[in-house]
Every structure is written in structure tokens, then in C-alpha cells.
Enzyme design. Structure first.
Site, PDB file in Angstrom:
ATOM      1  N   ASP A 118      63.222  39.442  56.909  1.00 17.89           N
ATOM      2  CA  ASP A 118      62.116  40.404  56.899  1.00 17.89           C
ATOM      3  C   ASP A 118      62.133  41.045  58.284  1.00 17.89           C
ATOM      4  O   ASP A 118      61.680  40.457  59.264  1.00 17.89           O
ATOM      5  CB  ASP A 118      60.788  39.683  56.630  1.00 17.89           C
ATOM      6  N   LYS A 168      55.691  49.620  60.392  1.00  9.81           N
ATOM      7  CA  LYS A 168      55.439  48.908  61.646  1.00  9.81           C
ATOM      8  C   LYS A 168      56.421  49.409  62.720  1.00  9.81           C
ATOM      9  O   LYS A 168      56.202  50.456  63.296  1.00  9.81           O
ATOM     10  CB  LYS A 168      55.589  47.391  61.443  1.00  9.81           C
ATOM     11  N   PHE A 177      54.408  35.190  54.296  1.00  8.76           N
ATOM     12  CA  PHE A 177      53.625  36.416  54.446  1.00  8.76           C
ATOM     13  C   PHE A 177      53.063  36.758  53.063  1.00  8.76           C
ATOM     14  O   PHE A 177      53.715  36.538  52.051  1.00  8.76           O
ATOM     15  CB  PHE A 177      54.434  37.584  55.021  1.00  8.76           C
ATOM     16  N   THR A 178      51.849  37.302  53.054  1.00  7.02           N
ATOM     17  CA  THR A 178      51.095  37.462  51.802  1.00  7.02           C
ATOM     18  C   THR A 178      51.890  38.155  50.685  1.00  7.02           C
ATOM     19  O   THR A 178      52.099  37.571  49.615  1.00  7.02           O
ATOM     20  CB  THR A 178      49.797  38.243  52.075  1.00  7.02           C
ATOM     21  N   PHE A 194      42.398  38.822  49.644  1.00  5.51           N
ATOM     22  CA  PHE A 194      41.806  39.284  50.902  1.00  5.51           C
ATOM     23  C   PHE A 194      41.575  40.783  50.929  1.00  5.51           C
ATOM     24  O   PHE A 194      40.701  41.273  51.639  1.00  5.51           O
ATOM     25  CB  PHE A 194      42.683  38.863  52.098  1.00  5.51           C
ATOM     26  N   TYR A 249      65.725  66.293  44.715  1.00 11.40           N
ATOM     27  CA  TYR A 249      65.490  65.044  43.989  1.00 11.40           C
ATOM     28  C   TYR A 249      66.595  64.038  44.318  1.00 11.40           C
ATOM     29  O   TYR A 249      66.338  62.850  44.486  1.00 11.40           O
ATOM     30  CB  TYR A 249      65.422  65.291  42.480  1.00 11.40           C
ATOM     31  N   ARG A 282      42.817  36.388  58.829  1.00 11.15           N
ATOM     32  CA  ARG A 282      44.083  35.758  58.472  1.00 11.15           C
ATOM     33  C   ARG A 282      43.817  34.251  58.445  1.00 11.15           C
ATOM     34  O   ARG A 282      44.110  33.536  59.406  1.00 11.15           O
ATOM     35  CB  ARG A 282      45.188  36.117  59.486  1.00 11.15           C
TER      36      ARG A 282
HETATM   37  C1  LIG Z   1      55.860  40.604  57.922  1.00 13.49           C
HETATM   38  C2  LIG Z   1      55.566  41.603  56.855  1.00 13.49           C
HETATM   39  N1  LIG Z   1      56.374  41.684  55.797  1.00 13.49           N
HETATM   40  C3  LIG Z   1      56.150  42.571  54.806  1.00 13.49           C
HETATM   41  C4  LIG Z   1      55.077  43.422  54.822  1.00 13.49           C
HETATM   42  C5  LIG Z   1      54.814  44.340  53.638  1.00 13.49           C
HETATM   43  O1  LIG Z   1      55.019  45.655  53.974  1.00 13.49           O
HETATM   44  P1  LIG Z   1      54.166  46.873  53.371  1.00 13.49           P
HETATM   45  O2  LIG Z   1      52.765  46.731  53.827  1.00 13.49           O
HETATM   46  O3  LIG Z   1      54.859  48.085  53.916  1.00 13.49           O
HETATM   47  O4  LIG Z   1      54.268  46.802  51.885  1.00 13.49           O
HETATM   48  C6  LIG Z   1      54.209  43.388  55.909  1.00 13.49           C
HETATM   49  C7  LIG Z   1      53.048  44.294  55.954  1.00 13.49           C
HETATM   50  O5  LIG Z   1      51.959  44.043  56.315  1.00 13.49           O
HETATM   51  C8  LIG Z   1      54.446  42.439  56.956  1.00 13.49           C
HETATM   52  O6  LIG Z   1      53.633  42.338  58.022  1.00 13.49           O
END
Ligand SMILES: Cc1ncc(COP(=O)(O)O)c(C=O)c1O
Length: 469
Positions: free
Chosen positions: A226, A269, A135-136, A460, A83, A393
Site C-alpha cells: 500500500d 495523499k 487499514f479500514t 465510522f 475515452y 481512530r
Molecule cells: C493507508 C491507506 N490505504 C488506502 C486508503 C484508501 O484510499 P482512498 O481513500 O483513496 O480510497 C487510504 C485512505 O484513507 C489510506 O490511508
């Protein structure tokens, strides 16, 4: 008689091949068109709602879809599932310090876990967070914490055909204007992403981050990165920026990160794993706040929602992602698909970015208003044609303006063909290219979609659509 040519010969160069061989395979199959129509109806014309078993070639995302190496799988067997204080955590911490150079590490289950922590730790209601295109999930967390996101990317990024080599760059004049308008004290940090997913996987230059650092120092603002696809970003610096041609990607990454105060990461990624993420930083105050928040939302600060074995796979994946020959073949495969489509005059975002080909749905369906969701429509048509799954997108991903409640209509209305790492072959890319061409050739008969269900957040993922008859 035409003499058959290899791919390299067709493009006037020597062929390249992946620096790995396949040790295990997962069978895939294609269901026929009537069955695909049933599956698409059931999924409300949203590719996120398809069952993966109904998909032939899955280009929905490069997130968590990577093939791990034999070394990573071996590492999974060395998982220390204690843990607290797992040895895999210390291996991961060491890898992040070695390759990214940040002092402290807070593990999270994936990228958005880290976005949540940094947003909650640093943002006060009424703040502004400038960034290089949104980013979303990143913007959603910033907004949920009370901030207004402000896009300060260079204008070239919003033009799908502009050949600028670093379309991910921040426009320093736009940033200065924002600081003059709201005051530096209202900006808790700058949110810099490399590469920029929503702009087509476009990179940020070293010169830009260096200038940004100087600007941040002048105003006393922090700079967070990021780093989700930062290894891929570094390939473009090596390829395109004066003075970096002979530097290894690992050295370029270390230099880039040295201009920032910390980073959040979706390891799903660049790091060649299926799950994982982290937040890393140099400032002690953020480390303390994030270490405290992580135990509420993710897990103890030495696992943060990951199993020990997952942390081990990430630690090994970091090293593999930074091998120059791996990265050349990774980006080379994406580029191969892009070159085919460009040569056939199918409109895609140029230059081709790091992780995906982005089809320009606005130009492909030039007869369709943006309110009929051209990119969502194109993704549905591609699935119907060949069982290939892609992602919208455009206006659906952009969501609604929190102030007015209206759809946000982004300049870019794109379909993303995202290439998973180490998963598909050149033959798969050929099948994809031919399907895109078939859908492109049939473009005039297509009318678009209407939205019949809309969830409150990140619509989306779960929105449903029906065809306009
Ligand atoms: C540029 C970027 N930032 C953050 C994220 C968020 O990461 P996660 O999907 O691991 O939560 C993503 C994922 O699609 C991304 O492409």
C-alpha cells in the site's frame, strides 16, 4: 523582559520555511460556539457528518485535501479527455514506471478502487492476508473477497509511547508462525503499508522489506505494497536508517518498491492531488485480471475512473512529492505541531509520524471506558472548542468482529489531527495546539458518547452518537 523568539529559536535550531509561496487563497471562517453545538447535534457527534462550511480548520484527513501547484493546474488544462488511450494515461504510466519501477499500471478512481481490484483478483474464500496493522478500506475489501486479515505488525506499534524508529515493521516471527499454521498456499499475498496510518503514520524500514522479500521468496508468497504514503515513509528511512542519509527520497522509493511485486495507491495523499489512484504490478497474471476487472468497476483500463486532466495532475504530483526539500517541510510542519503538544505533556503517539498527530484519547480520558468511545468524544469536544475537525481512530473505526459480532477493542484509541499538504500555515498549527490544550485541560468533566445508529460497513463514516448525560 522576555525577548520574543522565532519558532526555530525556541526549539534551539534554525527556522525552516516551506519551499513554495501562496498564489491563491480560499477564505475560511469560524462559527460561534452555540452554532457549533447545533452543527454537532445535527451531525450526530460524528465529524464525518459535519458540513465543511461549519468547520474552521479541517484536519479530518490528508486525503484529497492537498493544494495543487501551478504546474499541476497548468497540467489540468492539458487534459486529453478521449475515452481511450488518453495521452495523460501514458504520462502517468511513465511516471509510475520511472519513480516506482513497476511494469504495468491500472488506473482507478482512488485507493479503494485499486484495493477492490487486487482483492477480487487474488483472494479465494478461506484465504488469509497478513499485514502490518489493518487499514479500514483495505481490510474491508479483503474480507469482502473472503479472506481473514491477520495483523503481523511488531508489538511496539500497539504501544503509543514506544519510541521505536520503525513501528510500521512486520514481525517476521509472527508471519512465519501464521505460515506454519495455515500454509503458504492459503496466503495470496502480504499486505504491507508504508507508512502505517492506524499506528500513527509510522514507517517501515528498508531492512524490514528486504527481509520480508527473502521470506516471501522462501515460501513462494507475493508481496504487495500500500504505497499511499510511501514517499513520506522514505523520508524516515533517509533520516533514520544507516546508509540512506545521502540518498534522495526518489532513489529510496525505487529501492523499496524493488523488493515488492506491485502496489496500490491512493494518489489523494502523497501525490498532491484531490482525486485519483492506481494499481501497479510486475506479474502478468494480475495485470490481466485487474485490466479485465477495471472495465467492470472503474472505467476503461486507460482511465479507470479518472478524467484525463486528473491523470495529468497525478503524473506531475508524483515528481513534486519526491522533492527532498518539499518533504522536509511537509514532515517538519507535522512535527512542529507534535513538538508543541509533547512539550505541554499532552499524550500523543510517539514518535510523531508522517501525516498527522495522533492524540491518545485513552490516556487523555483515562476515567472513561472504551465502550464510551473516548476518541469519538475527544473529536467532538475539539470541534466544540474551536471548530477544528479531526477524526476518530479507535473502537468505532475498528468495527465489529465478523465472527462474534462484538466491537473490536483496539489497543490504540486515537484522534487523528491530519495535516493537509501545502494548505495550512504555522499560525494555523498554533491555533490547533491551543485548542487541544484547552480540551485537555477540561478533560475531567467529559463523560463520553453512546452510539445511536450503526451502519453495516465502515461504520465510522456514518454512525451517529449522543452524549452520555
Ligand atoms: C493507508 C491507506 N490505504 C488506502 C486508503 C484508501 O484510499 P482512498 O481513500 O483513496 O480510497 C487510504 C485512505 O484513507 C489510506 O490511508
Amino acid at each position: 523582559m522576555n525577548v520574543p523568539q522565532t519558532m526555530g529559536q525556541q526549539f534551539g535550531r534554525r527556522s525552516w520555511a516551506e519551499p513554495w509561496k501562496i498564489k491563491m487563497v480560499e477564505p475560511i471562517k469560524m462559527i460561534d460556539r452555540p452554532a457549533r453545538q447545533v452543527a454537532l447535534d445535527e451531525a450526530g457527534y460524528n465529524t464525518f457528518l459535519l458540513r465543511s462550511e461549519d468547520v474552521y480548520i479541517d484536519l479530518l484527513t490528508d486525503s484529497g485535501t492537498n493544494a495543487m501547484s501551478d504546474r499541476q493546474w497548468a497540467g489540468m488544462m492539458l487534459g486529453d479527455e478521449a475515452y481511450a488511450g488518453s495521452r495523460n494515461f501514458y504520462h502517468l504510466e511513465d511516471a509510475v514506471r520511472t519513480y516506482y519501477g513497476y511494469k504495468h499500471l491500472v488506473p482507478t478512481h482512488q485507493g479503494r478502487g485499486a484495493e477492490h481490484l487486487i482483492s477480487q483478483a487474488l483472494i479465494e474464500p478461506g484465504d488469509y492476508v497478513p499485514g502490518n496493522m489493518y487499514f479500514t478500506t483495505t481490510r474491508q475489501h479483503q474480507e469482502l473477497a473472503g479472506a481473514t486479515f491477520v495483523d503481523v505488525i511488531i508489538d511496539e506499534a500497539h504501544d503509543s509511547q514506544n519510541p521505536h524508529p520503525f513501528k510500521g515493521n512486520i514481525d517476521l516471527a509472527k508471519l512465519e508462525a501464521l505460515i506454519a499454521r495455515v500454509g503458504a498456499e492459503k496466503i495470496p499475498y502480504i499486505s504491507l503499508a508504508g507508512t502505517v496510518n492506524m499506528a500513527g503514520g509510522q514507517p517501515v524500514s528498508m531492512a524490514n522489506v528486504r527481509d520480508l522479500r527473502a521470506l516471501c521468496d522462501r515460501h513462494g508468497i507475493r508481496l504487495y505494497l500500500d504505497a499511499t504514503r510511501m514517499a513520506e515513509n522514505c523520508f524516515f528511512i533517509q533520516e533514520r536508517e544507516e546508509g540512506y542519509q545521502d540518498k534522495p527520497i526518489a532513489a529510496i522509493l525505487k529501492e523499496f518498491c524493488s523488493y515488492t511485486d506491485g502496489a496500490w495507491m491512493s494518489s489523494k495523499k502523497d501525490h498532491l492531488v484531490n482525486i485519483g489512484g492506481w494499481l501497479a504490478m510486475n506479474h502478468e497474471d494480475l495485470f490481466e485480471k485487474a485490466s479485465n476487472l477495471v472495465v467492470v468497476f472503474e472505467g476503461l483500463h486507460t482511465y479507470g475512473g479518472m478524467a484525463g486532466r486528473d491523470m495529468e495532475a497525478v503524473a506531475i504530483g508524483i515528481e513534486e512529492a519526491l522533492q527532498d526539500d518539499y518533504m522536509r517541510s511537509r514532515i517538519g510542519q507535522v512535527r512542529y505541531l507534535g513538538e508543541l503538544l509533547s512539550d505541554w505533556n499532552i499524550p500523543i503517539v510517539q514518535p510523531v509520524g508522517g501525516h498527522a498527530i495522533f492524540l491518545d484519547a485513552k490516556r487523555i480520558y483515562a476515567h472513561m471506558p472504551q465502550s464510551a468511545f473516548p476518541a469519538q468524544t475527544l473529536a467532538a469536544e475539539l470541534y466544540l472548542d474551536s471548530g477544528i475537525r479531526s477524526m476518530e481512530r479507535g473502537v468505532v473505526s475498528a468495527g465489529r468482529d465478523p465472527q462474534t459480532g462484538d466491537h473490536r477493542y483496539p489497543k490504540l484509541e486515537l484522534v487523528r489531527l491530519t495535516i493537509p499538504r501545502r494548505v495550512y500555515t504555522q499560525a494555523h498549527m498554533d491555533v490547533v495546539a491551543e485548542s487541544v490544550k484547552a480540551v485537555y485541560d477540561a478533560r475531567h468533566a467529559v463523560k463520553g458518547l453512546e452510539m445511536v445508529y450503526e451502519p453495516a460497513y465502515l461504520r465510522f463514516f456514518q454512525a451517529r452518537f449522543a452524549p452520555i448525560r
